[in-house]
Design a protein around this motif. Structure first.
Motif, PDB file in Angstrom:
ATOM      1  N   THR A  21       1.051  -1.229  -0.178  1.00  0.00           N
ATOM      2  CA  THR A  21       0.058  -0.153  -0.071  1.00  0.00           C
ATOM      3  C   THR A  21       0.843   1.543  -0.200  1.00  0.00           C
ATOM      4  O   THR A  21       2.118   1.307   0.301  1.00  0.00           O
ATOM      5  N   GLU A  28      -3.065   5.517   3.392  1.00  0.00           N
ATOM      6  CA  GLU A  28      -2.260   4.796   2.156  1.00  0.00           C
ATOM      7  C   GLU A  28      -3.371   3.883   1.541  1.00  0.00           C
ATOM      8  O   GLU A  28      -3.821   2.844   2.016  1.00  0.00           O
ATOM      9  N   THR A  29      -4.029   4.683   0.605  1.00  0.00           N
ATOM     10  CA  THR A  29      -5.367   4.019  -0.034  1.00  0.00           C
ATOM     11  C   THR A  29      -4.782   3.095  -1.436  1.00  0.00           C
ATOM     12  O   THR A  29      -5.603   2.358  -1.926  1.00  0.00           O
ATOM     13  N   SER A  30      -3.935   3.692  -2.113  1.00  0.00           N
ATOM     14  CA  SER A  30      -3.121   2.817  -3.306  1.00  0.00           C
ATOM     15  C   SER A  30      -2.880   1.608  -2.856  1.00  0.00           C
ATOM     16  O   SER A  30      -1.991   1.499  -2.084  1.00  0.00           O
ATOM     17  N   VAL A  31      -3.283   0.624  -3.753  1.00  0.00           N
ATOM     18  CA  VAL A  31      -2.801  -0.812  -3.904  1.00  0.00           C
ATOM     19  C   VAL A  31      -1.903  -1.222  -4.843  1.00  0.00           C
ATOM     20  O   VAL A  31      -2.443  -1.068  -6.001  1.00  0.00           O
ATOM     21  N   THR A  42      -0.933  -1.395  -9.933  1.00  0.00           N
ATOM     22  CA  THR A  42      -1.310  -0.463  -8.968  1.00  0.00           C
ATOM     23  C   THR A  42      -2.628  -0.063  -9.349  1.00  0.00           C
ATOM     24  O   THR A  42      -3.120   0.446 -10.280  1.00  0.00           O
ATOM     25  N   SER A  78      -5.854   2.833  -7.780  1.00  0.00           N
ATOM     26  CA  SER A  78      -5.869   4.037  -6.782  1.00  0.00           C
ATOM     27  C   SER A  78      -7.174   4.668  -7.212  1.00  0.00           C
ATOM     28  O   SER A  78      -7.282   5.888  -7.109  1.00  0.00           O
ATOM     29  N   GLN A 100      -8.780   1.737   0.886  1.00  0.00           N
ATOM     30  CA  GLN A 100      -8.116   0.591   0.710  1.00  0.00           C
ATOM     31  C   GLN A 100      -8.762  -0.832   0.206  1.00  0.00           C
ATOM     32  O   GLN A 100      -8.113  -1.508  -0.977  1.00  0.00           O
ATOM     33  N   ASN A 122      -9.843  -0.687  -3.306  1.00  0.00           N
ATOM     34  CA  ASN A 122      -8.585  -0.731  -4.287  1.00  0.00           C
ATOM     35  C   ASN A 122      -8.050  -2.191  -4.352  1.00  0.00           C
ATOM     36  O   ASN A 122      -7.489  -2.513  -5.347  1.00  0.00           O
ATOM     37  N   LYS A 123      -8.028  -2.918  -3.270  1.00  0.00           N
ATOM     38  CA  LYS A 123      -7.749  -4.176  -3.347  1.00  0.00           C
ATOM     39  C   LYS A 123      -8.521  -5.185  -3.993  1.00  0.00           C
ATOM     40  O   LYS A 123      -8.051  -5.855  -4.823  1.00  0.00           O
TER      41      LYS A 123
END
Length: 130
Positions: free
Chosen positions: A12, A27-30, A67, A69, A74, A77-78
């Motif tokens: 993340t 931290e939301t981007s995976v 990636t 986002s 999170q 995004n996952k």
């Protein structure tokens, strides 16, 4: 479609773009990583096919990465990352059918020649005559 999501690892990071303070602190981007060579779900031929077709997405260590986002959370995004990587690998495993060369039919040839005659006749009629 094979579900190899058990073999995926996740990282993340902070997303970029709009979102205000949420972007700065959460931290939301995976980033999803998958080691193709260590996969137990695919045989060697399938692994080679994946590596050939997705070579631009595979890094030097042999990890396929993606990636995501798009969402503010999170978890969303996952799940999107898992869906996308499964879809990408599934598309890479499809072997396209060989194209069989065919000749144009007599009707198609005649239609093309008639169109050419028609166009040349149209241009001929545009000429100025004294």
């Amino acid at each position: 479609m094979k579900d190899f999501s058990k073999e995926l690892t996740f990282k993340t990071s902070r997303s970029s773009g709009a979102g205000g303070q949420n972007v700065n602190k959460v931290e939301t981007s995976v980033t999803v990583l998958w080691k193709i060579e260590e996969s137990e779900f695919f045989n060697d031929i399938q692994k080679d096919l994946i590596q050939i077709k997705l070579k631009n997405r595979i890094n030097a260590e042999g990890f396929l990465f993606l990636t995501v986002s798009e969402s503010r959370t999170q978890l969303m995004n996952k799940t999107k990352a898992i869906e996308k990587i499964l879809e990408i690998v599934d598309k890479a495993l499809v072997i396209p059918k060989k194209r069989v060369a065919t000749k144009p039919s007599r009707g198609q040839k005649q239609k093309r020649l008639d169109a050419k005659k028609n166009l040349s006749q149209k241009k001929e009629n545009r000429k100025f005559r004294y």
